[in-house]
Write a protein that holds these residues in place. Structure first.
Motif, mmCIF file in Angstrom:
data_model
loop_
_atom_site.group_PDB
_atom_site.id
_atom_site.type_symbol
_atom_site.label_atom_id
_atom_site.label_comp_id
_atom_site.label_asym_id
_atom_site.label_seq_id
_atom_site.Cartn_x
_atom_site.Cartn_y
_atom_site.Cartn_z
ATOM 1 N N GLN A 66 5.493 7.032 -0.778
ATOM 2 C CA GLN A 66 4.442 6.972 -1.790
ATOM 3 C C GLN A 66 3.340 6.054 -1.283
ATOM 4 O O GLN A 66 3.615 5.003 -0.689
ATOM 5 C CB GLN A 66 4.984 6.438 -3.118
ATOM 6 N N ALA A 67 2.086 6.448 -1.523
ATOM 7 C CA ALA A 67 0.938 5.619 -1.169
ATOM 8 C C ALA A 67 0.061 5.430 -2.395
ATOM 9 O O ALA A 67 0.054 6.259 -3.313
ATOM 10 C CB ALA A 67 0.129 6.263 -0.045
ATOM 11 N N LYS A 124 -4.396 10.496 -11.387
ATOM 12 C CA LYS A 124 -4.984 9.957 -12.608
ATOM 13 C C LYS A 124 -3.977 9.111 -13.369
ATOM 14 O O LYS A 124 -2.832 9.511 -13.576
ATOM 15 C CB LYS A 124 -5.484 11.100 -13.488
ATOM 16 N N LEU A 125 -4.424 7.952 -13.819
ATOM 17 C CA LEU A 125 -3.550 7.005 -14.514
ATOM 18 C C LEU A 125 -3.798 7.057 -16.013
ATOM 19 O O LEU A 125 -4.910 7.343 -16.471
ATOM 20 C CB LEU A 125 -3.793 5.586 -13.998
ATOM 21 N N ASP A 140 -1.765 1.428 -10.848
ATOM 22 C CA ASP A 140 -1.425 2.294 -9.716
ATOM 23 C C ASP A 140 -0.274 1.644 -8.951
ATOM 24 O O ASP A 140 -0.437 1.131 -7.848
ATOM 25 C CB ASP A 140 -2.646 2.485 -8.822
ATOM 26 N N ALA A 141 0.899 1.663 -9.572
ATOM 27 C CA ALA A 141 2.051 0.936 -9.025
ATOM 28 C C ALA A 141 2.868 1.814 -8.094
ATOM 29 O O ALA A 141 2.983 3.033 -8.279
ATOM 30 C CB ALA A 141 2.934 0.436 -10.162
ATOM 31 N N ASP A 183 0.807 -1.220 0.000
ATOM 32 C CA ASP A 183 0.000 0.000 0.000
ATOM 33 C C ASP A 183 0.840 1.270 0.000
ATOM 34 O O ASP A 183 0.375 2.320 -0.432
ATOM 35 C CB ASP A 183 -0.921 0.025 1.229
ATOM 36 N N PHE A 184 2.060 1.161 0.523
ATOM 37 C CA PHE A 184 2.943 2.335 0.583
ATOM 38 C C PHE A 184 4.383 1.866 0.581
ATOM 39 O O PHE A 184 4.682 0.695 0.888
ATOM 40 C CB PHE A 184 2.649 3.187 1.833
#
Length: 609
Positions: free
Chosen positions: A233-234, A206-207, A213-214, A117-118
């Motif tokens: 980073q999360a 936004k991807l 969402d890596a 997650d982070f």
């Protein structure tokens, strides 16, 4: 000129040189051997060498190979009992102990999972942070665009959530087009720190089509050892819950900014609090310069050098990021130059004790980490620095195209231009000169000590810093011809009645982005050369460019920059960021430490020429 005619001419030249020297001198070996040369490149790029990365067993094997070769040629250690000059380098970072991110959202509590997650960034500060949370858009303060995500936002001692990249409108306003420096993560981190934040959480936002969402792989983004603020980073999924607590969405906030290039920063509700624990430890390794000496009749000497390290299994400098973890063999960069030094050592070894001046053969480590090996040698020279007549550096000489060779530093020696002009007609190559001696290779360390340099380079190519830089692509016959030419130049310098005088090249301002206190080619120019081997807090100047704003203000080599305007300077990234935020014509109060004492001066920044 054919190879046969070139070799014949060279024999005649060596005989004429020997006639000028003392009777009984032994001639050098006939000429560089392409097969020997290529065999050394093959040996330096075998899988067991592991890309000769700092901290690998492979770089130890490479150092031992070079040392054994020097020993077998009868060369001596260079001023010490050992052929090795050890020094310590930072090779990366690792996570240790506890690394946690906990979210308290009213009565709900959640602990995010590390690496799922982070993830912290490798240049994050270590520490335990807990506090209120604010959203600061893209984390940009871009005065040139009239944009500031921190305007009217209190972030003092708070945790800042920011988006990657930058507002879409920046590209249209940028002189270059495309992303600006405000998109860079280090710039975002320094900006948050300078505004008083205690921690930064980056989210992808936004991807793109097909993009996941890596999380960034730990250690895959370049930066200082410690950027001075906790930064992680999360994933978007985690951040979406925080935005929901504020009655907003992450996508909506990003769209709002992009649609108008106007900040949309806000404070999250007080019920949302985040606790961060980050423990990052730098990893270090001991590496060795490998040095050997061919004594001459005097205590003066010529230096012939090349770096033998490379990227190992790839790192943040890899230009094939998807292949990080695969061996980057570095055949051209710089097994080609290393094998060249070994071949020149073989050619010149028979002249032991016969030349007017000695020759120091240097195989440097740590170049890929910031010219660290050459910086170490000039800081702790194993032979008297004042006796060095000239330094010849070879970096990427194995892939000559269109019979063109680039020679840098030609302006740093009073006799270099005339010497090369005399010799170039006997060379099969077209020589393209540049006067200045500063560049992204080890000769720069010697220029800072006022030693004339010549830098031989065959040019960049698409395999640079990639696993595809392999031995099969080396043009050994042409490289051998170049080595014959380099040897001739070295012997000319060695036998010259007077040593060539060092010349300060005043017009040698770098173009484009660099780390010499310059910024981009369109931005303000300061004119310092950083000492990449420094350990001080601040930025130590190894040299000051003549005629630069820094020189006009009276700053000197050895000064340590600690303040630039209202910005404290802890490292080169701080300095680069502060300079980028300045304008041509600004008068900036700059403070340095000189012999430990503060010295201040006003500097008027100039346009890069």
């Amino acid at each position: 000129m054919t190879a046969q005619r070139f070799s014949t001419w060279r024999k005649v030249w060596l005989i004429s040189v020997s006639a000028l020297l003392a009777a009984g001198i032994a001639l050098a070996a006939d000429s560089a051997d392409p097969a020997r040369y290529l065999d050394d490149i093959k040996a330096l790029t075998t899988p067991s060498m592991e890309g000769r990365g700092a901290g690998t067993k492979g770089i130890v094997l490479a150092a031992n190979m070079i040392e054994q070769r020097y020993r077998s040629l009868g060369l001596e250690p260079a001023g010490t009992k050992s052929y090795f000059q050890p020094f310590t380098v930072i090779t990366g970072a690792k996570l240790k102990g506890s690394n946690r991110l906990e979210v308290e959202n009213g009565a709900a509590k959640e602990q995010l999972k590390l690496n799922q997650d982070f993830v912290p960034f490798s240049f994050s500060a270590s520490g335990e942070i807990a506090g209120a949370v604010v959203f600061a858009g893209f984390g940009a303060t871009a005065t040139e665009f009239g944009y500031d995500d921190y305007a009217h936002l209190d972030v003092k001692n708070k945790i800042v959530v920011i988006l990657r990249y930058e507002p879409l409108g920046f590209a249209a306003k940028s002189p270059q087009g495309g992303l600006t420096e405000h998109s860079q993560l280090i710039t975002k981190a320094i900006n948050a720190r300078n505004h008083g934040a205690r921690a930064v959480i980056l989210v992808n936002g936004k991807l793109g089509d097909g993009e996941e969402d890596a999380l960034t792989r730990f250690g895959s983004v370049n930066g200082p050892e410690n950027v001075g603020i906790v930064i992680v980073q999360a994933k978007n999924d985690a951040a979406n819950a925080w935005f929901a607590a504020a009655g907003k969405t992450l996508a909506g906030a990003q769209t709002q900014i992009n649609s108008s290039t106007t900040p949309a920063s806000f404070a999250f509700p007080e019920k949302l609090r985040i606790s961060l624990t980050v423990n990052v430890e730098s990893t270090r390794a001991t590496v060795n310069n490998v040095l050997a000496y061919l004594p001459g009749k005097s205590d003066e000497y010529i230096i012939i050098g090349a770096h033998y390290d490379h990227l190992g299994y790839g790192n943040v400098d890899s230009l094939a990021p998807s292949q990080i973890g695969k061996i980057h063999p570095g055949a051209d960069d710089n097994a080609s130059g290393t094998a060249g030094v070994l071949e020149l050592a073989r050619l010149l070894a028979p002249m032991k004790g016969k030349l007017p001046r000695g020759i120091l053969f240097c195989s440097f480590a740590g170049e890929e980490l910031g010219l660290l090996g050459s910086a170490e040698w000039v800081k702790e020279p194993t032979l008297p620095l004042g006796k060095a007549v000239a330094m010849i550096n070879m970096d990427m000489i194995g892939r000559i195209k269109d019979e063109k060779v680039y020679v840098g530093g030609v302006g740093t020696g009073a006799t270099f231009q005339s010497l090369l002009e005399e010799e170039k007609g006997k060379s099969p190559f077209t020589l393209e000169y540049s006067a200045g001696g500063y560049g992204a290779s080890d000769h720069t360390s010697f220029v800072t000590k006022k030693i004339p340099v010549l830098f031989f380079f065959s040019g960049l190519h698409s395999d640079y810093h990639k696993p595809s830089d392999t031995w099969e692509k080396i043009d050994a016959p042409d490289a051998a011809k170049l080595l014959d030419f380099v040897e001739d130049v070295a012997l000319k310098l060695d036998s010259a009645a007077e040593r060539t005088a060092f010349v300060t090249v005043t017009e040698d301002q770098p173009s484009g982005h660099d780390t010499s206190g310059g910024g981009g080619g369109y931005g303000p120019y300061f004119g310092s050369i950083p000492d990449f081997g420094q350990e001080e807090d601040g930025v130590k100047f190894s040299d000051i460019r003549p005629g630069s704003p820094a020189a006009k203000a009276g700053f000197q080599p050895g000064d340590v920059l600690v303040q630039f305007g209202d910005k404290p300077i802890h490292n080169l990234y701080d300095f680069t960021d502060a300079l980028r935020r300045s304008k041509v014509g600004d008068v900036v109060e700059v403070k340095v430490l000189r012999d430990g004492k503060p010295v201040s001066a006003s500097v008027k920044l100039e346009q890069r020429k």
